[in-house]
Design an enzyme around this catalytic site. Structure first.
Site, PDB file in Angstrom:
ATOM      1  N   THR A   1      -4.757  -4.688  -0.571  1.00 52.23           N
ATOM      2  CA  THR A   1      -4.159  -3.524  -1.223  1.00 52.23           C
ATOM      3  C   THR A   1      -5.220  -2.593  -1.824  1.00 52.23           C
ATOM      4  O   THR A   1      -6.309  -3.042  -2.163  1.00 52.23           O
ATOM      5  CB  THR A   1      -3.276  -4.096  -2.352  1.00 52.23           C
ATOM      6  OG1 THR A   1      -2.239  -4.827  -1.737  1.00 52.23           O
ATOM      7  CG2 THR A   1      -2.694  -3.071  -3.257  1.00 52.23           C
TER       8      THR A   1
ATOM      9  N   GLY B   1       1.322 -11.383  -4.282  1.00 46.97           N
ATOM     10  CA  GLY B   1       2.295 -10.573  -5.006  1.00 46.97           C
ATOM     11  C   GLY B   1       3.376 -11.347  -5.720  1.00 46.97           C
ATOM     12  O   GLY B   1       3.809 -10.968  -6.814  1.00 46.97           O
TER      13      GLY B   1
HETATM   14  N1  ASP Z   1      -0.277  -7.705  -3.779  1.00 43.51           N
HETATM   15  C1  ASP Z   1       0.023  -7.327  -2.422  1.00 43.51           C
HETATM   16  C2  ASP Z   1       1.346  -7.906  -2.008  1.00 43.51           C
HETATM   17  O1  ASP Z   1       1.637  -9.028  -2.361  1.00 43.51           O
HETATM   18  C3  ASP Z   1      -1.007  -7.773  -1.462  1.00 43.51           C
HETATM   19  C4  ASP Z   1      -2.406  -7.364  -1.790  1.00 43.51           C
HETATM   20  O2  ASP Z   1      -2.791  -7.259  -2.949  1.00 43.51           O
HETATM   21  O3  ASP Z   1      -3.143  -7.141  -0.849  1.00 43.51           O
HETATM   22  O4  ASP Z   1       2.060  -7.245  -1.287  1.00 43.51           O
END
Ligand code: ASP
Length: 329
Positions: free
Chosen positions: A179, A232
């Site tokens: 992300t 997440g």
């Molecule tokens: N936090 C994001 C999710 O769970 C993934 C990430 O941080 O890359 O969708």
């Protein structure tokens, strides 16, 4: 503007760094993209623009770069699609905008912002979000725009491992993080936060992670702004971004300590992992994580981008916490 605040911008490009998978060319490209994002965002702040403009300017650069799991280069779902989520929050007005599960929005962060600025709602999902994008003139692209061969191969690997009932630790990390996010403090002392993601490789059933959920992966108020990256489900269950900010603004816990408690103690104690960036109204910066590395950077008074990837790299934030509090163990 006699009480002008020194502006600060902090960004991340995900905590899914696996040292073994990095190479000099990729490192160089990632560092250059982070520096560019910092410069674009900081340009807004120097021009006296609101923190929210810096957040969206920085995130747009990272969304357009295929090295990050957001916009172009987003991970694939189980069904072989790119499904994008994003959110913004303005700490000064406490207004927020978010979108989830879109397939055709070139820059999801701009649609999240449009939801905040131009709709009576906070969160829009799927086809409705895309219809709104059309109405307000946010750019739509063919879904094939997001595809990269590397992400496609990651999905093939994940599908194969699932079929063989194997779970590889590195793969778990690669699945969950990548992300991008930004937090900013502008010359008038206003804070803002934003996060954009493709979510998690091989996600199914319309799964939505923490990134577009206000309070979980993204949060800002008048004393603190946070953007998370990590597994997440754990960020949702700990309401991580809001939790950090409440400790800072209500309980007067120093920013670095509050961020380290949630990210490096509480989330790992539940079995999760990842990182976050956090910024307070005094311009203090925290960038905790508990993986091999987190693509990250900040820019402040000297106007120079400070960029880092690995845990043992000096990112210039001079973390005063004892090692026991600033790392997972
Ligand atoms: N936090 C994001 C999710 O769970 C993934 C990430 O941080 O890359 O969708």
């Amino acid at each position: 503007m006699s009480h002008a605040t020194t502006p600060v911008l902090v960004i991340h490009g995900g905590a899914g760094v696996i040292k073994r998978d990095m190479n000099p060319a990729r490192e160089k490209a990632v560092r250059a993209a982070l520096a560019q994002a910092l410069q674009n965002g900081y340009g807004q702040l120097k021009a006296g623009k609101p923190a929210m403009d810096a957040v969206t300017a920085a995130i747009t650069v990272l969304e357009n770069d295929p090295n990050f799991n957001a916009g172009k280069g987003a991970v694939f779902t189980h069904d072989g699609k790119n499904e994008l989520d994003a959110a913004v929050m303005d700490g000064f007005t406490l207004k927020a905008g978010a979108i989830a599960g879109v397939h055709r929005v070139k820059n999801p962060i701009l649609l999240a912002r449009a939801v905040m600025d131009k709709s009576p709602h906070v969160m829009l999902a799927g086809d409705g979000a895309e219809a709104f994008a059309k109405e307000v003139g946010v750019e739509l692209v063919d879904p094939s725009y997001f595809r990269t061969e590397e992400r496609w191969q990651q999905l093939q690997k994940a599908l194969k491992e699932d079929a063989e009932h194997r779970q590889h630790e590195d793969m778990e990390t690669a699945r969950h993080f990548g992300t991008v996010g930004a937090v900013a403090l502008d010359t008038q002392g206003r804070l803002a936060a934003g996060t954009s993601t493709g979510g998690m490789t091989n996600k199914r059933w319309g799964r939505i992670g923490d990134s577009p959920l206000i309070g979980a992966g993204t949060y800002a108020n008048n004393g603190c702004a946070v953007s998370g990256t990590g597994w997440g489900e754990f960020y949702i269950r700990t309401v991580a971004a809001h939790e950090i900010c409440m400790r800072v603004t209500q309980m007067r816990v120093p920013l670095k300590r509050a961020a380290a408690e949630v990210i490096n103690q509480e989330i790992p104690s539940m079995g999760g992992n990842g990182g976050a960036i956090a910024l307070d109204a005094q311009g203090n910066v925290a960038m905790p994580f508990n993986t091999d590395g987190m693509f990250r950077g900040w820019i402040g008074e000297d106007g120079k981008p400070h960029v880092a990837i690995y845990g043992d790299e000096d990112d210039g934030t001079h973390d005063p916490l004892p090692a026991s509090e600033s790392s997972a163990e």
